[in-house]
Scaffold this active site. Structure first.
Site, PDB file in Angstrom:
ATOM      1  N   GLY A  31       0.830  -1.203   0.000  1.00 44.45           N
ATOM      2  CA  GLY A  31       0.000   0.000   0.000  1.00 44.45           C
ATOM      3  C   GLY A  31       0.866   1.256   0.000  1.00 44.45           C
ATOM      4  N   ASP A  52       0.352  -8.694   1.523  1.00 42.23           N
ATOM      5  CA  ASP A  52      -0.681  -7.839   0.932  1.00 42.23           C
ATOM      6  C   ASP A  52      -1.641  -8.706   0.117  1.00 42.23           C
ATOM      7  OD1 ASP A  52      -0.363  -4.445   0.382  1.00 42.23           O
ATOM      8  OD2 ASP A  52      -2.014  -5.555  -0.521  1.00 42.23           O
ATOM      9  N   GLY A  57      -3.536  -2.281  -2.309  1.00 46.33           N
ATOM     10  CA  GLY A  57      -2.099  -2.157  -2.573  1.00 46.33           C
ATOM     11  C   GLY A  57      -1.785  -2.504  -4.022  1.00 46.33           C
ATOM     12  N   VAL A  76      -4.712 -10.767   5.378  1.00 42.10           N
ATOM     13  CA  VAL A  76      -4.239 -10.755   6.769  1.00 42.10           C
ATOM     14  C   VAL A  76      -5.135 -11.599   7.685  1.00 42.10           C
ATOM     15  CG1 VAL A  76      -5.470  -8.633   7.443  1.00 42.10           C
ATOM     16  CG2 VAL A  76      -3.306  -9.218   8.555  1.00 42.10           C
ATOM     17  N   LEU A  81       1.610 -17.529   8.259  1.00 38.31           N
ATOM     18  CA  LEU A  81       2.845 -16.751   8.385  1.00 38.31           C
ATOM     19  C   LEU A  81       3.840 -17.487   9.264  1.00 38.31           C
ATOM     20  CD1 LEU A  81       0.989 -13.375   8.893  1.00 38.31           C
ATOM     21  CD2 LEU A  81       2.475 -13.914   6.954  1.00 38.31           C
ATOM     22  N   TYR A 163     -15.003   1.819   9.216  1.00 36.75           N
ATOM     23  CA  TYR A 163     -13.608   2.237   9.378  1.00 36.75           C
ATOM     24  C   TYR A 163     -13.362   2.760  10.792  1.00 36.75           C
ATOM     25  CZ  TYR A 163      -9.067   4.208   8.085  1.00 36.75           C
ATOM     26  OH  TYR A 163      -7.725   4.499   8.006  1.00 36.75           O
ATOM     27  N   LYS A 167     -11.314   0.578  13.473  1.00 38.38           N
ATOM     28  CA  LYS A 167     -10.056   1.060  14.057  1.00 38.38           C
ATOM     29  C   LYS A 167     -10.172   1.185  15.575  1.00 38.38           C
ATOM     30  CE  LYS A 167      -7.401   1.590  10.362  1.00 38.38           C
ATOM     31  NZ  LYS A 167      -6.199   0.745  10.165  1.00 38.38           N
ATOM     32  N   TYR A 177      -4.582  -6.970  24.688  1.00 39.35           N
ATOM     33  CA  TYR A 177      -3.384  -7.834  24.635  1.00 39.35           C
ATOM     34  C   TYR A 177      -2.227  -7.227  25.427  1.00 39.35           C
ATOM     35  CZ  TYR A 177      -4.966 -11.537  21.553  1.00 39.35           C
ATOM     36  OH  TYR A 177      -5.603 -12.646  21.046  1.00 39.35           O
ATOM     37  N   GLN A 180      -3.493  -7.794  29.217  1.00 34.47           N
ATOM     38  CA  GLN A 180      -3.648  -9.186  29.647  1.00 34.47           C
ATOM     39  C   GLN A 180      -2.405 -10.026  29.406  1.00 34.47           C
ATOM     40  OE1 GLN A 180      -7.541 -10.647  28.626  1.00 34.47           O
ATOM     41  NE2 GLN A 180      -6.958 -12.780  28.993  1.00 34.47           N
TER      42      GLN A 180
END
Ligand code: UDP
Length: 332
Positions: A31, A52, A57, A76, A81, A163, A167, A177, A180
């Site tokens: 992107g 991506d 992108g 994603v 991965l 959006y 977000k 995260y 915790q």
């Protein structure tokens, strides 16, 4: 000109001590901002993995340095991965209002499921996660310039909610995260940015590239609504420098940082500036305002300035180099 214009080389010089010989995942790495990050981080001597799905992108964003990075075409929310990263920059999301409103579910998923997956990945390898949040978490802010402490004025059911709320959830799950599991989360809130590689086509185009393209084609610049609404525009190298600084030891886990220009400008004034700098013969055409368009947007930078960050490129200078880029790209 407020300072020395940045190049990939001098940004890499400044950040080599932090990122050399580290393993870094950049989601949304093809992107606009993601590709700049990949390029500078690779120049720092990092092993860069660019993820991506190419929904927004573009391969040409990374083609000049593609041999220096690993590129995986996957989403994603589902990508397999390898892990073992020192840093994860989670940049993947559609960001243009006209675009994300056509893909609201995908936008929410990249920021919810996508963010959870990146946090789990970070947890396994003790990585620093930089989550690309946005000024849109403030919505139609009542306090401008807006500090990070402002809670936001956002509709959870409005046209922009996929959006804004995506977000906001992303930030909330980062903090969960952090609290915790002690994950090293860093949350830059990115304000309007522009520069080479930003998309200028159709629904993908934000206001700056759209005005530039209209200006160099001598077509009317389309101001949506009255043009009295404001934004502040940050040149890409300044934004990318800010993101790397937030990731660096100078940043802080569990903290939000505004990254943007403090120079607020109306959209009507922006149109005049683009016309002037490009010496365009274009006129101005007023078209319908966007629904739920924030009236004003400008960051309070007190917190980010403490990291030693400030935008270096003036709007005139940044617009001139972006116009130069688009003239070359379109042969105009
Ligand atoms: N805008 C405009 N003409 C255009 C595109 C955008 O007047 O052709 C306005 C838009 O209505 C908004 C501002 O410019 O008030 C910034 O829009 P952009 O798409 O860049 O993203 P936003 O800042 O709203 O996320």
């Amino acid at each position: 000109m407020k300072g020395q214009a940045d190049t990939v080389g001098n940004m890499a010089d400044d950040f080599r001590s932090t990122f050399a010989e580290t393993r870094i995942l950049v989601t949304g790495g093809a992107g606009f901002l993601g590709s700049w990050l990949c390029e500078v981080l690779a120049a720092c001597g990092a092993t860069v993995h660019c993820l991506d799905n190419f929904s927004t992108g573009q391969i040409q964003n990374v083609s000049s340095f593609r041999k220096a990075i690993q590129i995986t075409r996957a989403d994603v929310t589902t990508a397999r991965l390898p892990g073992g990263y020192n840093y994860i920059f989670h940049m993947s999301s559609r960001a243009s209002p006209e675009e994300y409103q056509i893909h609201p579910i995908e936008t929410l998923r990249a920021n919810s499921e996508g963010t959870v997956r990146m946090l789990e990945l970070a947890r396994k390898s003790d990585a620093v996660v930089v989550y690309a949040s946005t000024s849109e978490v403030y919505g139609n802010a009542a306090v401008v310039p807006t500090p990070e402490s402002y809670y936001g004025y956002v509709s959870s059911v409005g046209i922009r909610s996929c959006y804004d709320e995506g977000k906001r959830f992303g930030e909330a799950v980062c903090m969960a995260y952090f609290r915790q599991h002690g994950v090293h989360v860093r949350i830059p809130r990115i304000f309007n940015s522009y520069g080479p590689r930003i998309r200028s086509d159709g629904i993908y185009a934000r206001v700056v590239p759209r005005f530039i393209l209209q200006a160099i084609r001598n077509e009317p610049l389309t101001i949506q609504g009255s043009g009295t609404q404001t934004r502040s525009f940050c040149y890409v190298t300044d934004t990318v420098r800010g993101l790397m600084l937030v990731a660096s030891p100078r940043g802080k886990d569990g903290e939000t940082f505004n990254i943007g220009s403090p120079d607020e400008i109306t959209i009507a004034r922006l149109a005049e500036k683009v016309k002037g700098i490009s010496r365009s013969k274009s006129g101005i055409k007023h078209v319908e305002a966007r629904e739920d368009d924030p009236r004003r947007r400008c960051p309070d930078l007190s917190r980010t300035r403490k990291l030693g960050w400030r935008p270096r490129t003036s709007l005139d200078e940044g617009l001139a180099s972006t116009i130069f880029y688009f003239r070359r790209a379109y042969g105009a």
